[in-house]
Scaffold this active site. Sequence first.
Site: not given
Ligand code: GDP
Ligand code: IMO
Ligand code: MG
Length: 442
Positions: A12, A15-16, A37, A39-40, A127, A141, A227, A242, A311-312, A340
């Site tokens: 999180d 990356k997205g 698992n 969420g980008h 997740t 396997r 991740q 993970t 949503g946690r 951020h």
């Molecule tokens: P990812 O899993 O690495 O793609 O990241 P997530 O999408 O799960 O979480 C990143 C969250 O931060 C998302 O809600 C993005 O829209 C938001 N986000 C990304 N870059 C920035 C930033 O520079 N500033 C702020 N405030 N939010 C950001």
């Molecule tokens: P993105 O790609 C943050 C965490 C879970 C848990 C551990 C194992 O959006 O960055 P899993 O379901 O993979 O077996 O869970 O890894 N986890 C993540 N935390 N961002 C993710 O993906 C994650 N994918 C898994 O919360 O601790």
């Molecule tokens: Mg994410």
Amino acid sequence: MTVTIVGSQLGDEGKGALVDLWGGAADVVVRYQGGDNAGHTVVEGGEEYKLSLVPSGAVRDKIGVLGNGCVVNPRTLFDEIDTLRERGLDPDVRVAERAHVIMPYHRVLDGIEEEAKSDSDLDAGTTGRGIGPTYEDKVGRRGIRVGDLLDPDVLRERLEYVVPQKRTLVEEVFGLDAGEEFDVDALHEEYAAVGTRLETEGMTVDSGTFLHERHERGEQLLFEGAQGTSIDIDHGIYPYVTSSNPTAGGGAAVGSGVGPTVVGRGEVVGIVKAYLSRVGTGPLPTELVGDDEPLADHIREKGGEFGTVTGRPRRIGWLDVPMLRHAARANGFTGIAVNHLDVLAGLDEVKVGHAYAFDGREIETMPTTTEQWERCEPVLKEFEPWPEVDWTAVAEEGYGAIPENARTYLDYVSTEVGAPIYAVGVGPDRAETIELQDPFET
Ligand code: GDP
Ligand code: IMO
Ligand code: MG
């Protein structure tokens, strides 16, 4: 030319957003590990997309590949594609025939094992998507691959071997009832139909060959890690990790079917969140707890730190610099993007964990075991805070418009990681990312 995007912390990191920013120059965007698992988030012109399986390049109409290193839940994949189509996108997703399939019983087993582990605090806070059990079957396997769905006889043979074992595991080891998720006939019917749909829509590929041919033709490949390094099965905080390799080495090359030299000749960009957030369990030395809880609440609210998938509420901490040094080494970052920065604006204090105090000495990288990591106390370093500003205007003006104290912070991070800054995120929208270097143009 290839660019690999890797999470350098706990997932999180945003990356997205960077895959979207740099995806404009890519021809193909490739997920190489993980499954739904992930969420980008991509925000473009105020429009927000949350993607779990479809590679983030879909927002820019790029071909997406789910490489052999991924685990694919076809139900999620089709739902996501259908939802994106309703929103006016037309995702072109190809799925590796060597990728493993997340079956309904994997999700059930994920929940059962987490519950069983919770008594001894070994649950990772997964997740619940069946990721671990699917990778377990891959290595054991006894997994079912996407290619197996294309041949109903092979699929039946595989199911008849594996499902009775799973049923016994649930009933005899865990003493629970095995439901419809463990019914060979029902599974065969649903998943043979999945195979037919994948085949009819021309969605399956040999990902290595597909990518190799495009690379040879001079097309640009963007590898989208899911991740982050500290939840990598090898390099992360085991067992709170993970079950795949988000890191560039074992992940991008092995998980897509191109050689390590292809990935290694390209750019590997680490995505860094300017602080820490963590959705799962396990220790977190720089976590803001106790007296710092109001600060954590503030950052959580301002940064929208609630899991994209579940949503946690996410746990919050100061930037952990030993974690970043570890990630830079494990991945060989050629550049980083720091996101951020806006979320930390307007605070009374900004700190980072520069090193750890560990058993009477100071260390600058992560220890090998999670029990040791838990004993680490952060050695904090304080930075002058930066004010709240109009970040949209800053993004328009560019790097020089970032408040000076925030630039000092960025310089520090870049120096410690040993890689230049390619981009800075000052908000979620594509237009709120300041680009210093397009990795496709190095
Ligand atoms: P990812 O899993 O690495 O793609 O990241 P997530 O999408 O799960 O979480 C990143 C969250 O931060 C998302 O809600 C993005 O829209 C938001 N986000 C990304 N870059 C920035 C930033 O520079 N500033 C702020 N405030 N939010 C950001
Ligand atoms: P993105 O790609 C943050 C965490 C879970 C848990 C551990 C194992 O959006 O960055 P899993 O379901 O993979 O077996 O869970 O890894 N986890 C993540 N935390 N961002 C993710 O993906 C994650 N994918 C898994 O919360 O601790
Ligand atoms: Mg994410």
